[in-house]
Scaffold this active site. Structure first.
Site, mmCIF file in Angstrom:
data_model
loop_
_atom_site.group_PDB
_atom_site.id
_atom_site.type_symbol
_atom_site.label_atom_id
_atom_site.label_comp_id
_atom_site.label_asym_id
_atom_site.label_seq_id
_atom_site.Cartn_x
_atom_site.Cartn_y
_atom_site.Cartn_z
ATOM 1 C CE LYS A 143 -2.969 3.099 0.344
ATOM 2 N NZ LYS A 143 -4.285 3.292 0.823
ATOM 3 C CB CYS A 172 -3.850 8.780 0.503
ATOM 4 S SG CYS A 172 -5.553 8.756 1.055
#
Ligand code: SAJ
Length: 416
Positions: free
Chosen positions: A215, A269
Site C-alpha cells: 500500500k 494519502c
C-alpha cells in the site's frame, strides 16, 4: 443472499473507507455493526443518512439501515470479524501516528472471542499488524494470538489495505484487486473468505508486512511520478518552455507517461504515506523523501508567481479557481489550493475572489474582509489575475477568447 461463515461483522471507524465498506458488506446480507467515536456519525447513520460526501453512498447506507443489516454504535460489541478503518496521520517530524489504531484495538480487545478475525485496513507503517496482535494479547491473556502461537492461535489477524479512489469508492470497493496479508497463511485465507463476499476482482494473499509495504508503495509510486511532473514544470519555467506542450510531446513516446504538474499534492494519502517508508528507512528512501519535498515546495512556487504578477497591478483582483485537493470533489482537507489561498489572503496581495462550485461557504481560515466566494462568471467579470488551483470540469468550459483579457497563472494546465 450469500452463504458465509461470517454472521456478524464489526467495522471500527465509519469514515471515508469504513462506512462504504460496512454498507457494501451489509448489502450482501451480512449483519454489520459500525463503531465510531463520533456520536454525530453514529446518529446520522442510524437515521439511514451519511455524514461524508461520496457518490451513491447515501442510497447504499439508507437501504442497509432500512433492511436492518447495518447499525452504528459507540461501544464495540462481540462479532465474528473486526475490520479496523481508522485514520493514520503523521505527527511532528513526519512520524506515523498509529494512536487511532491502538485505541481502536484496545477498545475491541475486551469483546474478542475465540475464532474471531481482526483485519487492519488503515494504511500503516510496516510492522503495525504484528503490533496490533501484541496489543490485543496484552489485554486478553486468556486468548492466544498469531504472533505467539502461529497457526494454532485463537484469534486471526490480517492486513488488507484499502485502495479505493475518493469519488469512485463504491465502484472500486468491488472492482479493485485486494492484497491480503496474514500474520499466518491461515489468517490470510480467513480474511480472503470475507473479501470474496463483495470483491469481484482478485484477492491475493501474502504476509502482513508485504501487504503493508504494498500500500505504501502504491501511493509513493504515484507521489514520485507527480514529483517528476512538478519538477519538470519548475525547470521549464526557468527555461521558458511550455511544460504542458513538452509533456504532450514526450508522452508520444510509447514508453513514456508523465503525469500532470499541479499546485502541489493534496489529500490525506499520497502526501502522507511516503513518509511512513522514509520513517522506517531514512537513509535508504532518498528518492521517496525528495519526491515529497519537491511536491511540498510547489505551493510556494505558485504563490511566488502570484506575488510577481500582483505587483504589476495598482489594484490586483485575484481570482483563485478551486479549493478542493483534486477535480470534481468537495474535499478541502490537506489541499494545497487552500494553503495557497491562505497565503495570498494573509499577505494581502490583492482583493481575492474564490471560485469553488462544490462548497457553499468559505472555510474559517479563508474568511477575511477582502475575500469573497463567487461564481466563475463573476470572477471573470471582476478579476484581472486568474489562477487555476483545481482542475474542476466546470472550469474547462471557459471560452478561450475571455482568457486573452486576463493575466493567467494556469497551475493546473486547464486551458493549455
Ligand atoms: N495529482 C497531480 N497530478 C497528477 C495526479 C494527481 O498533481 O497527475 C494530485 C491531485 O491533484 C491530488 C493528489 O495528487 O492533489 C492526489 O490525488 P490522486 O487522485 O492521485 O489520489 P488520492 O489521494 O485521491 O487517492 C490515492 C489513490 N492511490 C493511487 O492512485 C495509487 C487511491 O487509490 C488510494 O486508495 C488513496 O490514495 C488512499 O486512500 O490511500
Amino acid at each position: 443472499m450469500y452463504k458465509t461463515a461470517f454472521n456478524k461483522v464489526s467495522v471500527v471507524g465509519l469514515g471515508y473507507i469504513g462506512l462504504p465498506t460496512a454498507a457494501v458488506i451489509a448489502s450482501r446480507g451480512v449483519e454489520v455493526v459500525g463503531v465510531d467515536v463520533s456520536q454525530h456519525a453514529v446518529d446520522t447513520i442510524n437515521q439511514g443518512k451519511i455524514h461524508i460526501v461520496e457518490p451513491d453512498l447515501d442510497m447504499l447506507v439508507q437501504s442497509a439501515v432500512t433492511t436492518g443489516k447495518l447499525r452504528a454504535t459507540i461501544e464495540p460489541e462481540p462479532a465474528d470479524v473486526f475490520l479496523i478503518a481508522v485514520p493514520t496521520p503523521f505527527s511532528e517530524g513526519f512520524k506515523p501516528d498509529v494512536s487511532y489504531i491502538e485505541t481502536a484495538v484496545k477498545k475491541i480487545a475486551p469483546v474478542l472471542q475465540k475464532g474471531n478475525l481482526v483485519i487492519l485496513e488503515s494504511t500503516s507503517p510496516v510492522g503495525t499488524t504484528e503490533k496490533i496482535s501484541e496489543w490485543m494479547s496484552e489485554i486478553r491473556a486468556d486468548l492466544s494470538f498469531p504472533h505467539q502461537n502461529s497457526e494454532q492461535a485463537d484469534i486471526h489477524v490480517a492486513h488488507c489495505p484499502e485502495r479505493v479512489l475518493p469519488g469512485y469508492v463504491i465502484q472500486e470497493l468491488v472492482t479493485n484487486d485486494r492484497v491480503i496479508g496474514g500474520l499466518t497463511p491461515q489468517c490470510a485465507e480467513k480474511a480472503k473468505d470475507l473479501y470474496q463476499l463483495f470483491v469481484k476482482a482478485n484477492c491475493i494473499v501474502t504476509d502482513a508486512r508485504t501487504a503493508e509495504m504494498a500500500k505504501l508503495t502504491e501511493n509513493s509510486f504515484r507521489d514520485v511520478n507527480i514529483a517528476f511532473a512538478n519538477e519538470l514544470s519548475i525547470v521549464c519555467d526557468k527555461l521558458n518552455i511550455n511544460v504542458w506542450e513538452l509533456i504532450n510531446l514526450a508522452n508520444r513516446h510509447p514508453r513514456v507517461n508523465i503525469l500532470k504538474p499541479g499546485p502541489g499534492v493534496g489529500g490525506h494519502c499520497i502526501a502522507v504515506d511516503p513518509w511512513f517508508i522514509v520513517d522506517s528507512c531514512p537513509d535508504e528512501a532518498r528518492l521517496i523523501r525528495t519526491a515529497r519535498e519537491v511536491n511540498d515546495s510547489k505551493p510556494e512556487f505558485v504563490i511566488n508567481k502570484i506575488r510577481k504578477v500582483a505587483e504589476a497591478f495598482k489594484q490586483p483582483k485575484i481570482a483563485l479557481l478551486g479549493l478542493a485537493f483534486k477535480a470534481d470533489i468537495d474535499d478541502l482537507r490537506e489541499s494545497p489550493a487552500v494553503d495557497i489561498a491562505q497565503k495570498v489572503i494573509q499577505e494581502k496581495l490583492g482583493d481575492v475572489l474564490i471560485v469553488e462550485p462544490h462548497i457553499k461557504e468559505l472555510p474559517d481560515k479563508l474568511q477575511a474582509g477582502h475575500v469573497k466566494l463567487v461564481s466563475l462568471v463573476d470572477s471573470f467579470a471582476a478579476a484581472n489575475v486568474i489562477v487555476t488551483l483545481t482542475d474542476h470540469s466546470a472550469f474547462k468550459q471557459v471560452k478561450p477568447s475571455i482568457l486573452h483579457e486576463k493575466v493567467i497563472i494556469d497551475a493546473r494546465g486547464i486551458w493549455e
